[in-house]
Design an enzyme around this catalytic site. Structure first.
Site, PDB file in Angstrom:
ATOM      1  N   CYS A 102       0.847  -1.193   0.000  1.00 22.20           N
ATOM      2  CA  CYS A 102       0.000   0.000   0.000  1.00 22.20           C
ATOM      3  C   CYS A 102       0.878   1.237   0.000  1.00 22.20           C
ATOM      4  O   CYS A 102       1.872   1.294   0.735  1.00 22.20           O
ATOM      5  CB  CYS A 102      -0.890  -0.033   1.241  1.00 22.20           C
ATOM      6  SG  CYS A 102      -1.988   1.380   1.396  1.00 22.20           S
ATOM      7  N   HIS A 144      -9.113  -3.909  -1.745  1.00 14.87           N
ATOM      8  CA  HIS A 144      -8.088  -3.129  -1.038  1.00 14.87           C
ATOM      9  C   HIS A 144      -8.424  -1.634  -1.091  1.00 14.87           C
ATOM     10  O   HIS A 144      -8.406  -0.947  -0.064  1.00 14.87           O
ATOM     11  CB  HIS A 144      -6.713  -3.404  -1.674  1.00 14.87           C
ATOM     12  CG  HIS A 144      -5.600  -2.563  -1.102  1.00 14.87           C
ATOM     13  ND1 HIS A 144      -4.566  -3.107  -0.373  1.00 14.87           N
ATOM     14  CD2 HIS A 144      -5.357  -1.222  -1.167  1.00 14.87           C
ATOM     15  CE1 HIS A 144      -3.747  -2.126   0.007  1.00 14.87           C
ATOM     16  NE2 HIS A 144      -4.198  -0.979  -0.476  1.00 14.87           N
ATOM     17  N   GLU A 145      -8.752  -1.144  -2.294  1.00 15.09           N
ATOM     18  CA  GLU A 145      -9.014   0.293  -2.445  1.00 15.09           C
ATOM     19  C   GLU A 145     -10.275   0.712  -1.695  1.00 15.09           C
ATOM     20  O   GLU A 145     -10.301   1.760  -1.053  1.00 15.09           O
ATOM     21  CB  GLU A 145      -9.131   0.676  -3.927  1.00 15.09           C
ATOM     22  CG  GLU A 145      -7.854   0.478  -4.747  1.00 15.09           C
ATOM     23  CD  GLU A 145      -6.622   1.139  -4.125  1.00 15.09           C
ATOM     24  OE1 GLU A 145      -6.750   2.171  -3.457  1.00 15.09           O
ATOM     25  OE2 GLU A 145      -5.521   0.593  -4.314  1.00 15.09           O
ATOM     26  N   HIS A 148     -10.068   1.413   1.991  1.00 15.48           N
ATOM     27  CA  HIS A 148      -9.584   2.745   2.386  1.00 15.48           C
ATOM     28  C   HIS A 148     -10.756   3.687   2.684  1.00 15.48           C
ATOM     29  O   HIS A 148     -10.624   4.603   3.490  1.00 15.48           O
ATOM     30  CB  HIS A 148      -8.734   3.362   1.265  1.00 15.48           C
ATOM     31  CG  HIS A 148      -7.319   2.867   1.225  1.00 15.48           C
ATOM     32  ND1 HIS A 148      -6.419   3.070   2.247  1.00 15.48           N
ATOM     33  CD2 HIS A 148      -6.641   2.187   0.268  1.00 15.48           C
ATOM     34  CE1 HIS A 148      -5.242   2.538   1.919  1.00 15.48           C
ATOM     35  NE2 HIS A 148      -5.352   1.986   0.725  1.00 15.48           N
TER      36      HIS A 148
HETATM   37 NI    NI Z   1      -3.694   1.046  -0.041  1.00 14.14          NI
END
Ligand code: NI
Length: 197
Positions: A102, A144-145, A148
């Site tokens: 990341c 993953h995105e 966030h």
């Molecule tokens: Ni990330």
């Protein structure tokens, strides 16, 4: 257009639930996305979420390079995609363990369990709703995105912290690491995983 500073783990903006974008066609959102595209290119990454540039809004940009193409027919490359208010729906309980890095957690990498098959949808800058089905690496990148946007960095998804460390060292010792953990051959780390360039 501008290159923005990327927040690193420890900055509270990365732990917040990001705000829904009320009007995806707002020129301010287009401006933000332009700056995010510059920032992603500068960082040589493959994905970036607005909280990573200190803007707590539900906006993500990402692409899936040809080199990450998996064997599953839904694990496809994706052109650069701008997603506003994305929503993920797992299509089965099946999960897989693979490596992630990341831009907000520099130099490190870790193995994270993610859903193998998902459907995801988002608002475009024109205000339309689109959706896709994805598997494997493509599905992992989206998960993953979108994490966030809910204030989650990948380490909070990890269950085995012996699979967390400096990317340089894990890559150097990958054979031992893979044997020790029974990871599949496909779960081979490299320095271009999920987000980091
Ligand atoms: Ni990330």
């Amino acid at each position: 257009m501008a290159i923005l500073k990327i927040a690193r783990m420890g900055h509270p903006v990365l732990n917040q639930i990001a705000e829904t974008v009320a009007d995806p066609t707002d020129p301010e959102i287009a401006q933000l996305i332009g700056d995010m595209l510059d920032t992603l290119q500068d960082a040589a990454g493959i994905g970036l979420a607005a909280p990573q540039v200190h803007v707590s809004k539900r906006v993500v940009i990402f692409f899936v390079p040809e080199s990450r193409n998996g064997e599953d027919e839904e694990d496809t490359p994706a052109e650069l995609t701008v997603m506003i208010n994305p929503v993920i729906e797992p299509l089965s309980d099946e999960t897989n363990l693979d490596w992630e890095a990341c831009l907000s957690v520099p130099d490190l990498m870790g193995a994270v369990e993610r859903y193998s098959h998902i459907k995801y949808s988002w608002d475009t800058l024109e205000g339309n709703r689109e959706e896709r089905i994805a598997s494997g690496f493509h599905a992992r990148a989206v998960q993953h995105e979108c994490d966030h946007l809910d204030g989650m960095l990948y380490p909070v998804r990890m269950s085995d912290f012996t699979l967390f460390g400096y990317a340089e060292d894990i890559n150097r010792n990958i054979e031992l690491m893979r044997r020790g953990h029974g990871l599949e051959d496909g779960a081979e780390p490299d320095l271009r995983i999920v987000e980091e360039g």
